[in-house]
Design a protein around this motif. Structure first.
Motif, PDB file in Angstrom:
ATOM      1  N   THR A   1      -0.247 -14.670   0.510  1.00 17.97           N
ATOM      2  CA  THR A   1      -0.909 -15.290  -0.623  1.00 17.97           C
ATOM      3  C   THR A   1      -2.043 -16.203  -0.189  1.00 17.97           C
ATOM      4  OG1 THR A   1       0.738 -17.049  -0.659  1.00 17.97           O
ATOM      5  CG2 THR A   1       1.110 -15.159  -2.132  1.00 17.97           C
ATOM      6  N   SER A   2      -2.060 -16.608   1.068  1.00 16.50           N
ATOM      7  CA  SER A   2      -3.132 -17.485   1.534  1.00 16.50           C
ATOM      8  C   SER A   2      -4.479 -16.777   1.585  1.00 16.50           C
ATOM      9  CB  SER A   2      -2.794 -18.051   2.919  1.00 16.50           C
ATOM     10  OG  SER A   2      -2.764 -17.008   3.879  1.00 16.50           O
ATOM     11  N   VAL A   3      -4.497 -15.455   1.506  1.00 24.89           N
ATOM     12  CA  VAL A   3      -5.762 -14.729   1.562  1.00 24.89           C
ATOM     13  C   VAL A   3      -6.132 -14.063   0.247  1.00 24.89           C
ATOM     14  CG1 VAL A   3      -5.737 -14.352   4.049  1.00 24.89           C
ATOM     15  CG2 VAL A   3      -4.692 -12.659   2.536  1.00 24.89           C
ATOM     16  N   GLY A   4      -5.319 -14.165  -0.758  1.00 30.37           N
ATOM     17  CA  GLY A   4      -5.680 -13.585  -2.048  1.00 30.37           C
ATOM     18  C   GLY A   4      -4.556 -12.793  -2.669  1.00 30.37           C
ATOM     19  N   GLU A   5      -4.873 -12.232  -3.802  1.00 30.49           N
ATOM     20  CA  GLU A   5      -3.906 -11.514  -4.624  1.00 30.49           C
ATOM     21  C   GLU A   5      -3.787 -10.049  -4.195  1.00 30.49           C
ATOM     22  OE1 GLU A   5      -3.682 -10.265  -9.361  1.00 30.49           O
ATOM     23  OE2 GLU A   5      -5.398 -11.387  -8.610  1.00 30.49           O
ATOM     24  N   ILE A   6      -2.557  -9.597  -3.955  1.00 34.23           N
ATOM     25  CA  ILE A   6      -2.329  -8.179  -3.668  1.00 34.23           C
ATOM     26  C   ILE A   6      -2.436  -7.429  -4.989  1.00 34.23           C
ATOM     27  CG2 ILE A   6      -0.681  -6.429  -2.881  1.00 34.23           C
ATOM     28  CD1 ILE A   6       0.419  -8.545  -0.938  1.00 34.23           C
ATOM     29  N   VAL A   7      -3.383  -6.488  -5.045  1.00 37.44           N
ATOM     30  CA  VAL A   7      -3.632  -5.764  -6.296  1.00 37.44           C
ATOM     31  C   VAL A   7      -3.464  -4.259  -6.141  1.00 37.44           C
ATOM     32  CG1 VAL A   7      -5.204  -7.528  -7.188  1.00 37.44           C
ATOM     33  CG2 VAL A   7      -6.118  -5.618  -5.849  1.00 37.44           C
ATOM     34  N   GLN A   8      -3.267  -3.791  -4.918  1.00 33.23           N
ATOM     35  CA  GLN A   8      -3.343  -2.356  -4.680  1.00 33.23           C
ATOM     36  C   GLN A   8      -2.366  -1.912  -3.597  1.00 33.23           C
ATOM     37  OE1 GLN A   8      -6.515  -0.779  -1.965  1.00 33.23           O
ATOM     38  NE2 GLN A   8      -7.451  -0.263  -3.929  1.00 33.23           N
ATOM     39  N   ILE A   9      -1.792  -0.730  -3.803  1.00 35.14           N
ATOM     40  CA  ILE A   9      -1.029  -0.039  -2.776  1.00 35.14           C
ATOM     41  C   ILE A   9      -1.772   1.264  -2.520  1.00 35.14           C
ATOM     42  CG2 ILE A   9       1.164   1.023  -2.125  1.00 35.14           C
ATOM     43  CD1 ILE A   9       2.515  -0.879  -4.134  1.00 35.14           C
ATOM     44  N   ALA A  10      -2.135   1.525  -1.265  1.00 37.07           N
ATOM     45  CA  ALA A  10      -2.948   2.699  -0.936  1.00 37.07           C
ATOM     46  C   ALA A  10      -2.171   3.686  -0.086  1.00 37.07           C
ATOM     47  CB  ALA A  10      -4.217   2.279  -0.216  1.00 37.07           C
ATOM     48  N   TYR A  11      -2.386   4.947  -0.385  1.00 35.02           N
ATOM     49  CA  TYR A  11      -1.718   6.052   0.301  1.00 35.02           C
ATOM     50  C   TYR A  11      -2.756   6.970   0.926  1.00 35.02           C
ATOM     51  CZ  TYR A  11       2.363   4.565  -2.284  1.00 35.02           C
ATOM     52  OH  TYR A  11       3.402   3.814  -2.778  1.00 35.02           O
ATOM     53  N   VAL A  12      -2.518   7.375   2.157  1.00 34.34           N
ATOM     54  CA  VAL A  12      -3.325   8.421   2.791  1.00 34.34           C
ATOM     55  C   VAL A  12      -2.655   9.740   2.416  1.00 34.34           C
ATOM     56  CG1 VAL A  12      -4.070   9.411   4.986  1.00 34.34           C
ATOM     57  CG2 VAL A  12      -4.112   6.930   4.647  1.00 34.34           C
TER      58      VAL A  12
ATOM     59  N   HIS B   1      -1.817   1.004   3.251  1.00 31.62           N
ATOM     60  CA  HIS B   1      -2.195  -0.411   3.220  1.00 31.62           C
ATOM     61  C   HIS B   1      -1.970  -1.048   1.856  1.00 31.62           C
ATOM     62  CE1 HIS B   1      -6.202   1.310   1.945  1.00 31.62           C
ATOM     63  NE2 HIS B   1      -6.177   0.264   1.142  1.00 31.62           N
ATOM     64  N   LEU B   2      -1.985  -2.382   1.883  1.00 31.06           N
ATOM     65  CA  LEU B   2      -1.969  -3.198   0.681  1.00 31.06           C
ATOM     66  C   LEU B   2      -3.359  -3.781   0.508  1.00 31.06           C
ATOM     67  CD1 LEU B   2       1.380  -5.131   1.232  1.00 31.06           C
ATOM     68  CD2 LEU B   2       0.997  -3.107  -0.200  1.00 31.06           C
ATOM     69  N   GLY B   3      -3.920  -3.668  -0.682  1.00 29.52           N
ATOM     70  CA  GLY B   3      -5.264  -4.184  -0.957  1.00 29.52           C
ATOM     71  C   GLY B   3      -5.211  -5.564  -1.578  1.00 29.52           C
ATOM     72  N   ILE B   4      -6.050  -6.460  -1.054  1.00 32.40           N
ATOM     73  CA  ILE B   4      -6.107  -7.852  -1.492  1.00 32.40           C
ATOM     74  C   ILE B   4      -7.522  -8.164  -1.940  1.00 32.40           C
ATOM     75  CG2 ILE B   4      -5.944 -10.252  -0.734  1.00 32.40           C
ATOM     76  CD1 ILE B   4      -3.973  -9.286   1.419  1.00 32.40           C
ATOM     77  N   LEU B   5      -7.668  -8.720  -3.142  1.00 30.28           N
ATOM     78  CA  LEU B   5      -8.980  -9.190  -3.581  1.00 30.28           C
ATOM     79  C   LEU B   5      -9.307 -10.474  -2.832  1.00 30.28           C
ATOM     80  CD1 LEU B   5      -9.026  -8.627  -7.444  1.00 30.28           C
ATOM     81  CD2 LEU B   5     -10.230  -7.341  -5.675  1.00 30.28           C
TER      82      LEU B   5
ATOM     83  N   GLY C   1       4.340  -3.244  11.082  1.00 28.59           N
ATOM     84  CA  GLY C   1       3.082  -2.504  11.216  1.00 28.59           C
ATOM     85  C   GLY C   1       2.227  -2.542   9.965  1.00 28.59           C
ATOM     86  N   THR C   2       2.326  -3.601   9.194  1.00 28.71           N
ATOM     87  CA  THR C   2       1.592  -3.735   7.937  1.00 28.71           C
ATOM     88  C   THR C   2       0.090  -3.643   8.148  1.00 28.71           C
ATOM     89  OG1 THR C   2       3.321  -5.142   7.048  1.00 28.71           O
ATOM     90  CG2 THR C   2       1.183  -5.280   5.980  1.00 28.71           C
ATOM     91  N   VAL C   3      -0.582  -2.903   7.261  1.00 26.89           N
ATOM     92  CA  VAL C   3      -2.040  -2.877   7.213  1.00 26.89           C
ATOM     93  C   VAL C   3      -2.456  -3.546   5.907  1.00 26.89           C
ATOM     94  CG1 VAL C   3      -4.107  -1.419   7.096  1.00 26.89           C
ATOM     95  CG2 VAL C   3      -2.227  -0.792   8.618  1.00 26.89           C
ATOM     96  N   MET C   4      -3.364  -4.499   6.023  1.00 29.11           N
ATOM     97  CA  MET C   4      -3.884  -5.230   4.867  1.00 29.11           C
ATOM     98  C   MET C   4      -5.363  -4.901   4.729  1.00 29.11           C
ATOM     99  SD  MET C   4      -1.102  -6.779   4.150  1.00 29.11           S
ATOM    100  CE  MET C   4      -1.566  -7.903   2.861  1.00 29.11           C
ATOM    101  N   GLU C   5      -5.824  -4.693   3.502  1.00 28.36           N
ATOM    102  CA  GLU C   5      -7.247  -4.462   3.242  1.00 28.36           C
ATOM    103  C   GLU C   5      -7.785  -5.600   2.398  1.00 28.36           C
ATOM    104  OE1 GLU C   5     -10.067  -0.937   1.488  1.00 28.36           O
ATOM    105  OE2 GLU C   5      -8.326  -1.509   0.286  1.00 28.36           O
TER     106      GLU C   5
END
Length: 173
Positions: A3-14, A93-97, A137-141
């Motif tokens: 939460t220190s970097v923003g709101e998680i708004v997205q779950i992305a799939y390859v 990955h999880l996308g953060i605004l 192994g979390t990937v954050m965007e």
């Protein structure tokens, strides 16, 4: 933790096939998907080196969470190609605004994340993917926040609220 970097708004799939993935998610109640058959980038780096990764992507909602589906179209080095080689298809990955990508980059790096893939779209939106061996192994965007981006996301979410599986599940952009 994030939460220190923003709101998680997205779950992305390859995914291996964008159309099949959209149909699968539609059957689960997510949709409609806004499909972009080839995203254009002004600039990309992968692990610090220039790259020219070509992707198709689709964005839809399931409730309040945005589902992004990504299919890489070429063999250029990228975070998506790396994920496919290590794991096959799946949640990448999880996308953060982010209101401040430079500041949020510092915060993620302080938490042990390293920059994997940076992209600047032709619309000027910067996204940066970070990975770590910690946290499973979390990937954050980080996704550069802007009024235009929030408006686009709001329109997609509104379309989702009115959507049902009996309606067309894909809107070509």
């Amino acid at each position: 933790m994030f939460t220190s970097v923003g709101e998680i708004v997205q779950i992305a799939y390859v995914v291996a096939d964008l159309d099949e993935a959209m149909a699968q998610w539609n059957s689960l109640g997510a949709g409609p998907f806004f499909a972009v058959r080839r995203l254009e980038y002004l600039e990309q780096t992968y692990r610090g080196e220039p790259t020219d990764c070509e992707i198709a992507a689709a964005f839809g909602y399931m409730g309040n969470i945005q589902i992004e589906l990504v299919q890489q179209l070429n063999d250029a080095p990228s975070s998506f190609r790396e994920f496919l080689k290590k794991h096959g298809t799946g949640q990448q990955h999880l996308g953060i605004l982010s209101q401040n990508i430079a500041g949020d980059t510092e915060r993620l790096e302080a938490q042990g994340f390293t920059q994997i893939h940076r992209m600047v779209s032709t619309t000027g939106v910067e996204t940066v993917l970070f990975g770590t061996d910690d946290h499973g192994g979390t990937v954050m965007e980080l996704i550069e926040d802007s009024p235009a981006l929030r408006d686009a996301f709001s329109q997609m979410k509104a379309a989702s609220a009115e959507w049902s599986p009996s309606m067309p599940g894909v809107i070509e952009v």
